[in-house]
Enzyme design. Structure first.
Site, PDB file in Angstrom:
ATOM      1  N   ARG A  47      28.977  39.711 -35.704  1.00 20.45           N
ATOM      2  CA  ARG A  47      29.951  38.834 -36.364  1.00 20.45           C
ATOM      3  C   ARG A  47      30.815  39.575 -37.382  1.00 20.45           C
ATOM      4  O   ARG A  47      31.999  39.291 -37.547  1.00 20.45           O
ATOM      5  CB  ARG A  47      29.224  37.706 -37.099  1.00 20.45           C
ATOM      6  CG  ARG A  47      28.847  36.507 -36.242  1.00 20.45           C
ATOM      7  CD  ARG A  47      28.131  35.474 -37.096  1.00 20.45           C
ATOM      8  NE  ARG A  47      27.694  34.326 -36.328  1.00 20.45           N
ATOM      9  CZ  ARG A  47      28.393  33.207 -36.195  1.00 20.45           C
ATOM     10  NH1 ARG A  47      29.564  33.090 -36.765  1.00 20.45           N
ATOM     11  NH2 ARG A  47      27.920  32.201 -35.478  1.00 20.45           N
ATOM     12  N   ASP A 176       9.086  44.460 -24.776  1.00 24.93           N
ATOM     13  CA  ASP A 176       7.964  44.313 -25.698  1.00 24.93           C
ATOM     14  C   ASP A 176       7.751  45.713 -26.248  1.00 24.93           C
ATOM     15  O   ASP A 176       7.263  46.596 -25.535  1.00 24.93           O
ATOM     16  CB  ASP A 176       6.707  43.810 -24.990  1.00 24.93           C
ATOM     17  CG  ASP A 176       5.573  43.538 -25.982  1.00 24.93           C
ATOM     18  OD1 ASP A 176       5.447  44.308 -26.957  1.00 24.93           O
ATOM     19  OD2 ASP A 176       4.810  42.579 -25.800  1.00 24.93           O
ATOM     20  N   HIS A 177       8.133  45.930 -27.509  1.00 29.74           N
ATOM     21  CA  HIS A 177       8.193  47.314 -27.996  1.00 29.74           C
ATOM     22  C   HIS A 177       6.824  47.991 -28.028  1.00 29.74           C
ATOM     23  O   HIS A 177       6.745  49.218 -28.062  1.00 29.74           O
ATOM     24  CB  HIS A 177       8.879  47.394 -29.373  1.00 29.74           C
ATOM     25  CG  HIS A 177       8.062  46.854 -30.509  1.00 29.74           C
ATOM     26  ND1 HIS A 177       8.209  45.579 -30.984  1.00 29.74           N
ATOM     27  CD2 HIS A 177       7.096  47.431 -31.272  1.00 29.74           C
ATOM     28  CE1 HIS A 177       7.368  45.389 -31.984  1.00 29.74           C
ATOM     29  NE2 HIS A 177       6.676  46.488 -32.181  1.00 29.74           N
ATOM     30  N   HIS A 239       2.606  40.910 -27.678  1.00 25.48           N
ATOM     31  CA  HIS A 239       1.952  42.211 -27.856  1.00 25.48           C
ATOM     32  C   HIS A 239       0.490  42.195 -27.422  1.00 25.48           C
ATOM     33  O   HIS A 239       0.037  43.058 -26.670  1.00 25.48           O
ATOM     34  CB  HIS A 239       2.024  42.651 -29.317  1.00 25.48           C
ATOM     35  CG  HIS A 239       3.410  42.696 -29.877  1.00 25.48           C
ATOM     36  ND1 HIS A 239       4.500  43.031 -29.108  1.00 25.48           N
ATOM     37  CD2 HIS A 239       3.887  42.469 -31.128  1.00 25.48           C
ATOM     38  CE1 HIS A 239       5.590  42.992 -29.866  1.00 25.48           C
ATOM     39  NE2 HIS A 239       5.237  42.654 -31.080  1.00 25.48           N
TER      40      HIS A 239
END
Length: 484
Positions: A47, A176-177, A239
């Site tokens: 933005r 999903d890190h 996780h």
């Protein structure tokens, strides 16, 4: 793997916290190591109104704060890859200008566009519509989605339907890190590259499994999001269930996206719905972390709430391999230490020849540390050196592999580096498929339905403790203690 390598990367939410802390530092580190395609252009959008120069200055400040100097390489070279286009994603206006900016960044005949969408869930659908209108959803465009992807199965399906209207599953990358962490990937290597473990990786030899994800932090600026989500949705749904699936999955036919994810989803579908008596919820009150006084959740929030900041669950995977083996899951905020680990507890030997000799025999266990330390420890029994009138004395001895020591020449990477590189290449192996997400939500929704049915509300626990005493009772009644 899809058929093109991206030569342009479009980052939504490019001025946000995730971008500053993780995405831009990861991309810069990849650039320093020569792992990014030479012609890759990175376009940021958000933005905020900014010029290219202002965006590069913001990126420079983020890199200096969050990326070690020795990993930055030629920062000027990386910053020259960056351009910026402001956009209000809630309206269709502005997407044509964004498309022009993406086009200006250049494209090769063989290249394509990778989009990383890190925005509020409410903006997913209008963003997809805007991208469609502007022609940014073609065959050479792939979409990466950052969580949260909904708050239950129904809202998750709405988001996935909106994305599927523009992109086929083979071009959707859900992050999903945790799957980008070295030790999580090493769990697959440990299981499937060593004949030592896989033959005993079953209910015949394993007694139970514990998965702990503990945090010392409180709300940390995530007040609105966290109070709507809670520990079950924030940590268990993604996780922790991914870790459970990697521990419990059958050997895939190959290390490929389809094969690996097929086996994970089988585990998730085999999860038995947890009963209310197999779950514990908690919410922290004022206490101390590391000797520093910290406020309670209600004080941080500024109002009363029944959102859980801690949950412990006794889970079961109903298949042949894991019949009768409990999986104990525990996660919470304001716990004594920051740690993510998996404990595989093996059974006792069927007959001890050292019985009555004061030998102190203990069952073996395998501890896989994911954070803050990445290591693997196998505890074995060994004879204590020396002579003893009572016979042989045994003691537990740890065989420890500390990943940073074992691979001293390797850089310690941010989890997003692996995932961003795979996104650019088009490799979905470490990303989550739609049927995985929906199986996860189905199990989580069943737990929340149990809580509603039985009027379960969080029990309080003091910040700096390991959660409510009921969490201890959850395991102790099975003769099991949490690993601490």
């Amino acid at each position: 793997m899809t058929e093109f390598k991206a030569d342009r990367l479009l980052l939504f939410g490019a001025t946000g916290d995730l971008s500053r802390r993780k995405l831009l530092p990861s991309l810069c580190a990849l650039d320093a190591d020569g792992l990014l395609p030479e012609d890759l252009a990175i376009i940021g959008t958000a933005r905020s109104e900014m010029t290219d120069s202002e965006f590069r200055n913001m990126a420079r400040a983020a890199l200096e704060e969050f990326l070690p100097a020795e990993r930055r390489g030629s920062m000027a070279q990386f910053l020259n890859r960056l351009t910026y286009q402001d956009l209000d994603a809630s309206t269709l206006e502005g997407f044509d200008a964004l498309a022009e900016r993406v086009e200006e960044a250049g494209s090769s005949e063989d290249g394509g566009l990778a989009i990383f969408l890190s925005t509020a869930p409410s903006l997913f659908e209008p963003t997809i519509k805007g991208l469609q209108k502007a022609g940014l959803t073609g065959e050479k465009v792939r979409m990466c989605l950052e969580k949260p992807l909904g708050t239950d199965l129904e809202s998750s399906a709405e988001i996935n339907d909106a994305v599927a209207a523009a992109f086929p599953e083979k071009r959707i990358f859900r992050i999903d890190h945790y799957l980008g962490k070295e030790t999580v990937q090493n769990l697959l290597a440990l299981r499937f590259a060593n004949i030592l473990f896989e033959p005993i990786w079953n209910s015949n030899v394993i007694e139970h499994v514990q998965i702990t994800v503990a945090e010392t932090v409180g709300l940390e600026g995530r007040v609105a999001f966290y109070d709507d989500a809670g520990a079950l949705r924030d940590m268990v749904q993604n996780h922790m269930l991914q870790l459970l699936a990697l521990v419990a999955m059958e050997p895939p036919t190959s290390f490929g996206a389809t094969a690996v994810r097929d086996e994970k989803v089988k585990v998730l579908r085999a999860l038995r719905p947890a009963e209310a008596s197999e779950t514990v919820t908690g919410q922290y009150r004022a206490g101390a972390i590391g000797g520093q006084a910290v406020p309670g959740y209600d004080e941080e929030l500024g109002k009363d709430s029944d959102t859980e900041t801690f949950t412990a669950i006794k889970a079961h995977v109903d298949n042949w391999r894991w019949k009768g083996v409990p999986f104990y899951l525990r996660t919470g905020k304001r716990l004594p230490e920051r740690v993510t680990e998996i404990l595989v507890q093996f059974r006792c030997v069927p007959h001890s020849i050292f019985e009555g000799m004061g030998a102190g025999l203990k069952p073996n266990k395998l501890l896989i540390g994911i954070q803050p330390e990445e290591d693997i420890t196998l505890s074995l029994m060994a004879k204590v050196p020396g002579l003893d009138e009572d016979g042989v004395r045994l003691r537990e001895v740890p065989l420890k592999i500390a990943m940073p020591d074992a691979f001293a020449e390797a850089e310690r990477r941010i989890a997003y580096e692996r995932l961003l590189l795979d996104l650019i290449k088009g490799d979905q192996t470490l990303f989550v498929r739609r049927d995985e997400v929906e199986a996860q939500w189905q199990w989580i929704d069943s737990i929340r339905a149990e809580w509603d049915k039985h009027g379960v509300t969080p029990k309080t626990y003091t910040a700096g403790s390991w959660g409510p005493t009921a969490a201890i009772a959850l395991t102790e009644r099975d003769g099991v203690s949490w690993h601490e």
